[in-house]
Design a protein around this motif. Structure first.
Motif, short mmCIF file in Angstrom:
data_model
loop_
_atom_site.label_atom_id
_atom_site.label_comp_id
_atom_site.label_asym_id
_atom_site.label_seq_id
_atom_site.Cartn_x
_atom_site.Cartn_y
_atom_site.Cartn_z
N UNK A 257 8.74 1.49 -28.06
CA UNK A 257 8.81 2.69 -28.90
C UNK A 257 8.30 2.35 -30.30
N UNK A 258 8.84 1.29 -30.87
CA UNK A 258 8.47 0.88 -32.23
C UNK A 258 7.06 0.30 -32.28
N UNK A 259 6.70 -0.41 -31.23
CA UNK A 259 5.38 -1.03 -31.18
C UNK A 259 4.27 0.03 -31.27
N UNK A 260 4.45 1.12 -30.53
CA UNK A 260 3.42 2.16 -30.55
C UNK A 260 3.34 2.83 -31.92
N UNK A 261 4.45 2.89 -32.63
CA UNK A 261 4.43 3.54 -33.94
C UNK A 261 4.07 2.55 -35.05
N UNK A 262 4.69 1.38 -35.02
CA UNK A 262 4.59 0.48 -36.17
C UNK A 262 3.61 -0.68 -35.98
N UNK A 263 3.18 -0.89 -34.76
CA UNK A 263 2.18 -1.93 -34.53
C UNK A 263 2.76 -3.29 -34.18
N UNK A 264 1.86 -4.27 -34.15
CA UNK A 264 2.16 -5.59 -33.58
C UNK A 264 3.21 -6.38 -34.38
N UNK A 265 3.48 -5.94 -35.61
CA UNK A 265 4.49 -6.60 -36.42
C UNK A 265 5.85 -6.68 -35.70
N UNK A 266 6.10 -5.65 -34.89
CA UNK A 266 7.37 -5.57 -34.17
C UNK A 266 7.60 -6.80 -33.28
N UNK A 267 6.52 -7.31 -32.70
CA UNK A 267 6.65 -8.48 -31.81
C UNK A 267 7.26 -9.66 -32.59
N UNK A 268 6.79 -9.84 -33.82
CA UNK A 268 7.34 -10.93 -34.65
C UNK A 268 8.80 -10.68 -34.97
N UNK A 269 9.13 -9.43 -35.25
CA UNK A 269 10.53 -9.10 -35.56
C UNK A 269 11.43 -9.46 -34.37
N UNK A 270 11.00 -9.09 -33.18
CA UNK A 270 11.81 -9.38 -32.00
C UNK A 270 11.93 -10.90 -31.80
N UNK A 271 10.80 -11.57 -31.88
CA UNK A 271 10.79 -13.02 -31.66
C UNK A 271 11.68 -13.73 -32.68
N UNK A 272 11.52 -13.36 -33.95
CA UNK A 272 12.32 -14.01 -35.00
C UNK A 272 13.81 -13.73 -34.82
N UNK A 273 14.13 -12.52 -34.40
CA UNK A 273 15.53 -12.17 -34.20
C UNK A 273 16.13 -13.04 -33.09
N UNK A 274 15.40 -13.16 -31.98
CA UNK A 274 15.88 -13.99 -30.87
C UNK A 274 16.13 -15.42 -31.33
N UNK A 275 15.19 -15.94 -32.11
CA UNK A 275 15.28 -17.35 -32.51
C UNK A 275 16.37 -17.55 -33.56
N UNK A 276 16.39 -16.66 -34.54
CA UNK A 276 17.36 -16.82 -35.63
C UNK A 276 18.79 -16.64 -35.13
N UNK A 277 18.97 -15.64 -34.32
CA UNK A 277 20.30 -15.36 -33.78
C UNK A 277 20.85 -16.55 -32.99
N UNK A 278 19.95 -17.25 -32.30
CA UNK A 278 20.39 -18.35 -31.44
C UNK A 278 20.08 -19.73 -32.02
N UNK A 279 19.93 -19.76 -33.31
CA UNK A 279 19.54 -21.01 -33.97
C UNK A 279 20.41 -22.20 -33.55
N UNK A 280 21.72 -22.03 -33.68
CA UNK A 280 22.63 -23.15 -33.38
C UNK A 280 22.47 -23.59 -31.93
N UNK A 281 22.33 -22.60 -31.05
CA UNK A 281 22.18 -22.88 -29.62
C UNK A 281 20.89 -23.66 -29.35
N UNK A 282 19.79 -23.24 -29.96
CA UNK A 282 18.51 -23.93 -29.76
C UNK A 282 18.60 -25.36 -30.28
#
Lengths: 346, 208
Positions: A257-282
């Motif tokens: 939904x966001x990708x179609x409106x806001x563009x490829x930046x969203x992919x980075x937001x998702x990726x960074x969120x996954x990584x940052x949220x699980x930092x300790x685990x990684x």
């Protein structure tokens, strides 16, 4: 056993916690559905605006999804300006090699989805075949639209991964011509040459993510460096498949939904969120395979299933992320890759 | 980055060895890997591989544990620029074609030159003709595969991820070779991969 999109749920699917989540999510969906139907009743309801952007971030109700994707991505406009073009592609002469490549992937696109089975009625395999054949021949044509003209001039243009994108578009639009134009919007405009022969856009964005992680989650970047794990190994599918088969279906759709409106930046937001949220685990990982395994695990579990909360997180967790920063990083990363001669491999 | 295989502190374990599966799109690389890893083949349940992925499996070779890290790659041409980077770390490569697909066999030479360009010179290489269970659709004869393999001096066998024919053997043979290379026991006779494969391989026809 089968979800609303036709995907079979895995044997170990946790119905209890899913039900618990979904009963809460239903409340959100209902509220959003009312808001959206009011918005759409007004004229010019989906012109780009701060309000529409906010609405989209909170999720497009499934019954309006195809329509909104078509409008905000520009696919609708392109389809109307090029009436009959899609059918002409299907009727035209076909390239045997391309058709062969498409057939190879027919039974390998969503075998876990009942609608894509050979035995399904209606069977979406034929629809998928048509969309891919048309798209594969589409880029040979020059001059129908500005962007595609610049990016692709020659050769056939089909790519493993595209079958998954097309498959999702078909599941949502239930319309092959619309799927075709949405695919064109994604590949031709929204994603920077991920799917070009040299995949420079993809390689660049993987490096850009690496740099963003270095800025925002330095300990993880350091871990990757120490064990010599290339970003492409752990994230290439995130970019190529736009999280299909990585994250739960509902979450992927909310991201799109966001990708179609806001563009490829969203992919980075998702990726960074996954990584940052699980930092300790990684950071628990102590070797190369461990790291790869962690990157698989962080895409599972309640954090990603709870799509509404997840989508709120992607706009807060990574902090500010301006297009200017991304463009600058894209420029430097691309230059670095070119200097390393990574375009010469093809 | 791992360089030469070597013994770890554990005297009965060989350090991680990486094996790459390569070959055209749709020849059955993922199926072969899943058959070997999990002993399963579920028809029509495989999705096309995007990019690159790996699975680990520990094999017991003559009382020694050999850890294999098996890399599964996307066969499509445009992914090769991504997978090239992994060639140089591969201790062994399994190159597959599909006996029911002539083009996948014709492309083997192109794959071999790619391997020669990017992989380590001493990497173990083996050619596999997969899908021999599909007897009616076969278009590449076993002799053709044998001839090509001989021409390039590569061990060869026909496999079926579906029936399991020779699948374990392919990986075991590779693991044995890698174990012998990394341990180099003084009194042990030299392991001859070609001979081992010839002796152990099973045909797809009457002798199964």
């Amino acid at each position: 056993r089968v979800d609303p999109y036709g995907f079979e749920r895995p044997e170990d699917f946790d119905y209890m916690s899913y039900e618990e989540f979904f009963s809460r999510y239903m409340v959100v969906l209902t509220r959003r559905a009312i808001k959206w139907s009011k918005l759409l009743k007004r004229n010019n309801g989906v012109q780009k605006s701060v309000k529409v952007k906010r609405y989209i971030r909170k999720g497009i109700p499934n019954e309006h999804r195809a329509l909104i994707w078509m409008i905000v991505s520009g696919a609708q406009a392109n389809m109307e300006q090029n009436a009959g073009y899609y059918n002409k592609l299907l009727e035209g002469e076909k390239n045997d090699m391309l058709v062969e490549a498409i057939k190879t992937d027919m039974n390998r696109t969503f075998p876990d989805n009942v609608q894509f089975r050979k035995t399904a009625d209606p069977c979406l395999q034929q629809t998928l075949y048509n969309v891919l054949v048309a798209y594969g021949h589409h880029n040979k044509t020059v001059g129908y639209c500005q962007v595609s003209k610049d990016i692709i001039k020659k050769t056939l243009f089909l790519f493993q991964g595209m079958n998954f994108l097309a498959g999702y578009l078909i599941l949502i639009t239930k319309n092959e011509e619309e799927s075709f134009w949405l695919l064109d919007a994604l590949i031709g405009r929204i994603l920077p040459d991920y799917y070009s022969p040299a995949m420079m856009g993809l390689k660049t964005d993987q490096e850009v993510l690496g740099e963003l992680v270095r800025m925002k989650v330095p300990a993880v970047a350091e871990l990757m460096d120490r064990h010599g794990v290339m970003w492409t190994l752990v994230v290439s599918r995130w970019f190529i498949c736009l999280f299909i088969d990585i994250l739960p279906v509902e979450t992927v759709l909310r991201i799109w939904d966001c990708l179609f409106y806001e563009g490829s930046k969203i992919i980075f937001r998702v990726a960074l969120t996954l990584i940052k949220q699980h930092q300790a685990f990684i950071l628990e990982a102590t070797n190369f395979p461990d790291i790869c395994d962690k990157f698989k695990q962080i895409t599972r579990g309640t954090f990603v299933t709870e799509c509404h909360t997840f989508m709120q997180k992607i706009f807060t967790e990574p902090g500010s992320l301006s297009m200017a920063t991304i463009n600058k990083l894209r420029e430097t990363c691309r230059a670095k890759l070119v200097a390393q001669g990574s375009t010469n491999n093809i | 980055t791992s360089g030469k295989p070597s013994l770890t502190g554990d005297s009965d374990t060989v350090s991680l060895q990486s094996v790459m599966l390569v070959g055209d799109s749709g020849v059955g690389k993922t199926c072969l890997l899943v058959r070997f890893k999990d002993g399963a083949f579920l028809a029509g349940s495989f999705i096309s591989t995007v990019g690159i992925d790996f699975r680990n499996k520990v094999l017991n070779v003559d009382g020694v544990k050999v850890k294999l890290q098996i890399w599964d790659t996307a066969g499509q041409e445009r992914f090769r620029s991504v997978t090239h980077a992994y060639y140089r770390d591969a201790h062994a490569l399994l190159l597959l074609y599909d006996v029911t697909n002539r083009a996948s066999f014709d492309n083997i030479q192109a794959w071999l030159s790619e391997i020669h360009e990017y992989a380590q010179q001493d990497a173990v290489l083996m050619l596999l003709g997969n899908k021999v269970d599909s007897t009616q659709d076969r278009v590449v004869k076993r002799e053709d595969g044998e001839k090509l393999a001989k021409e390039y001096g590569v061990p060869f066998m026909e496999t079926s991820a579906k029936s399991g024919l020779n699948v374990d053997l392919a990986f075991t043979a590779i693991a044995k070779e890698l174990k012998h290379r990394s341990m180099k026991l003084p009194n042990e006779p030299k392991f001859k991969l070609h001979d081992y494969v010839k002796k152990e391989v099973r045909g797809s026809g009457c002798c199964r």
